[in-house]
Motif scaffolding. Structure first.
Motif, mmCIF file in Angstrom:
data_model
loop_
_atom_site.group_PDB
_atom_site.id
_atom_site.type_symbol
_atom_site.label_atom_id
_atom_site.label_comp_id
_atom_site.label_asym_id
_atom_site.label_seq_id
_atom_site.Cartn_x
_atom_site.Cartn_y
_atom_site.Cartn_z
ATOM 1 N N THR A 112 76.374 97.408 -20.556
ATOM 2 C CA THR A 112 77.740 96.920 -20.728
ATOM 3 C C THR A 112 78.043 95.705 -19.874
ATOM 4 O O THR A 112 78.714 94.771 -20.322
ATOM 5 C CB THR A 112 78.747 98.043 -20.380
ATOM 6 O OG1 THR A 112 78.467 99.183 -21.197
ATOM 7 C CG2 THR A 112 80.175 97.590 -20.620
ATOM 8 N N ILE A 113 77.544 95.680 -18.644
ATOM 9 C CA ILE A 113 77.973 94.629 -17.704
ATOM 10 C C ILE A 113 76.848 93.701 -17.267
ATOM 11 O O ILE A 113 77.012 92.930 -16.335
ATOM 12 C CB ILE A 113 78.635 95.257 -16.453
ATOM 13 C CG1 ILE A 113 77.600 96.069 -15.650
ATOM 14 C CG2 ILE A 113 79.828 96.107 -16.835
ATOM 15 C CD1 ILE A 113 78.124 96.522 -14.290
ATOM 16 N N ARG A 114 75.696 93.740 -17.944
ATOM 17 C CA ARG A 114 74.537 92.977 -17.487
ATOM 18 C C ARG A 114 74.843 91.489 -17.313
ATOM 19 O O ARG A 114 74.509 90.886 -16.292
ATOM 20 C CB ARG A 114 73.365 93.143 -18.448
ATOM 21 C CG ARG A 114 72.107 92.403 -17.993
ATOM 22 C CD ARG A 114 70.969 92.593 -18.982
ATOM 23 N NE ARG A 114 70.554 93.973 -19.052
ATOM 24 C CZ ARG A 114 69.692 94.537 -18.217
ATOM 25 N NH1 ARG A 114 69.176 93.824 -17.229
ATOM 26 N NH2 ARG A 114 69.354 95.803 -18.356
ATOM 27 N N ALA A 115 75.477 90.864 -18.315
ATOM 28 C CA ALA A 115 75.719 89.419 -18.250
ATOM 29 C C ALA A 115 76.574 89.055 -17.039
ATOM 30 O O ALA A 115 76.261 88.122 -16.289
ATOM 31 C CB ALA A 115 76.378 88.937 -19.532
ATOM 32 N N GLN A 116 77.676 89.792 -16.850
ATOM 33 C CA GLN A 116 78.551 89.514 -15.701
ATOM 34 C C GLN A 116 77.842 89.818 -14.381
ATOM 35 O O GLN A 116 78.015 89.098 -13.397
ATOM 36 C CB GLN A 116 79.834 90.345 -15.788
ATOM 37 C CG GLN A 116 80.643 90.117 -17.057
ATOM 38 C CD GLN A 116 80.383 91.194 -18.092
ATOM 39 O OE1 GLN A 116 79.239 91.474 -18.441
ATOM 40 N NE2 GLN A 116 81.456 91.784 -18.588
ATOM 41 N N LEU A 117 77.042 90.875 -14.380
ATOM 42 C CA LEU A 117 76.354 91.266 -13.144
ATOM 43 C C LEU A 117 75.327 90.218 -12.732
ATOM 44 O O LEU A 117 75.211 89.888 -11.550
ATOM 45 C CB LEU A 117 75.684 92.620 -13.330
ATOM 46 C CG LEU A 117 74.894 93.148 -12.123
ATOM 47 C CD1 LEU A 117 75.789 93.269 -10.901
ATOM 48 C CD2 LEU A 117 74.247 94.488 -12.453
ATOM 49 N N LEU A 118 74.589 89.673 -13.704
ATOM 50 C CA LEU A 118 73.581 88.673 -13.380
ATOM 51 C C LEU A 118 74.219 87.449 -12.732
ATOM 52 O O LEU A 118 73.662 86.866 -11.799
ATOM 53 C CB LEU A 118 72.817 88.270 -14.640
ATOM 54 C CG LEU A 118 71.871 89.338 -15.203
ATOM 55 C CD1 LEU A 118 71.242 88.848 -16.509
ATOM 56 C CD2 LEU A 118 70.795 89.710 -14.201
ATOM 57 N N GLU A 119 75.382 87.048 -13.219
ATOM 58 C CA GLU A 119 76.075 85.906 -12.626
ATOM 59 C C GLU A 119 76.514 86.225 -11.199
ATOM 60 O O GLU A 119 76.370 85.400 -10.292
ATOM 61 C CB GLU A 119 77.291 85.545 -13.473
ATOM 62 C CG GLU A 119 78.061 84.332 -12.969
ATOM 63 C CD GLU A 119 77.212 83.067 -12.945
ATOM 64 O OE1 GLU A 119 77.402 82.254 -12.015
ATOM 65 O OE2 GLU A 119 76.361 82.896 -13.831
ATOM 66 N N ARG A 120 77.028 87.426 -10.991
ATOM 67 C CA ARG A 120 77.465 87.827 -9.652
ATOM 68 C C ARG A 120 76.273 87.941 -8.696
ATOM 69 O O ARG A 120 76.383 87.602 -7.514
ATOM 70 C CB ARG A 120 78.190 89.176 -9.718
ATOM 71 C CG ARG A 120 79.639 89.093 -10.172
ATOM 72 C CD ARG A 120 80.144 90.493 -10.484
ATOM 73 N NE ARG A 120 81.550 90.659 -10.275
ATOM 74 C CZ ARG A 120 82.490 90.313 -11.141
ATOM 75 N NH1 ARG A 120 82.133 89.735 -12.273
ATOM 76 N NH2 ARG A 120 83.770 90.534 -10.879
#
Length: 214
Positions: A112-120
């Motif tokens: 669910t949150i992979r894209a946002q997590l990678l940026e963070r």
């Protein structure tokens, strides 16, 4: 956006950490969060836009705590080599201990949150590399470490130990704390060999050996 602590937000994130262990990300609802935190559902939405934002904020808060621990180790009165080794192990094991109880729901959370997590994660790792670089610079100044560029060396140390972070591990590996700690300590020891300055006498012996091979 980095997590900003408020009393309500901290209560929500404490509740989320408990629910992620008990129910997993998919089954956790905003209603569950409100009940577990002892607040109204509307208060949850005043702090976070969605369940995904809550999960990301949990990771933000954990990463801020990792950074604080690295800063505390960096400030210790110990040799740069020892502080660096401790920092490399800590950045892995603190995350491991946080993620281990959530191991059953890590995959669904990442879906669910992979894209946002990678940026963070890029932001987290840059901050950690800066703290590590400051210790490398201290070691270079006192002659105990060798590194042409502290920023490049610190980034290499972070990247090398990232392979042991929880999201790179299988669910089975997340159950093997002693093994992961052993691997982390071995990698940290190996990495330190690349930047620890050899004693002057040892350098002299090696140079002499090259000039006069047997």
């Amino acid at each position: 956006m980095p997590f900003t602590a408020t009393p309500a937000a901290d209560r929500i994130l404490d509740a989320a950490d408990r629910l992620l262990v008990r129910r997993g990300y998919r089954k956790m609802t905003v209603d569950d969060l409100a009940r577990a935190a002892g607040i109204g559902k509307g208060t949850v939405y005043l702090s976070f836009e969605s369940k995904a934002d809550v999960a990301l904020a949990c990771i933000d808060r954990m990463s801020q705590r990792v950074l604080a621990r690295l800063e505390a180790i960096a400030a210790m009165d110990d040799a740069p080599e020892h502080r660096l080794r401790a920092m490399l192990v800590e950045r892995v094991m603190y995350r491991f201990d946080y993620a281990r109880p959530h191991s059953a729901s890590v995959d669904e959370l990442l879906a669910t949150i992979r894209a946002q997590l990678l940026e963070r994660r890029r932001t987290y790792f840059l901050a950690e590399a800066r703290v590590i670089a400051a210790v490398i610079e201290q070691g270079v100044r006192d002659g105990s470490l060798v590194a042409a560029d502290a920023a490049i060396a610190s980034t290499a140390l972070v990247v090398a130990t990232n392979a042991l972070l929880p999201y790179s591990l299988s669910a089975q590996e997340l159950g093997q704390r002693k093994e992961i700690q052993r691997r982390t300590e071995e990698i940290a020891q190996l990495l330190m060999r690349g930047i620890v300055a050899a004693p002057k006498g040892a350098r002299h012996v090696r140079r002499a050996g090259r000039r006069n091979p047997r």
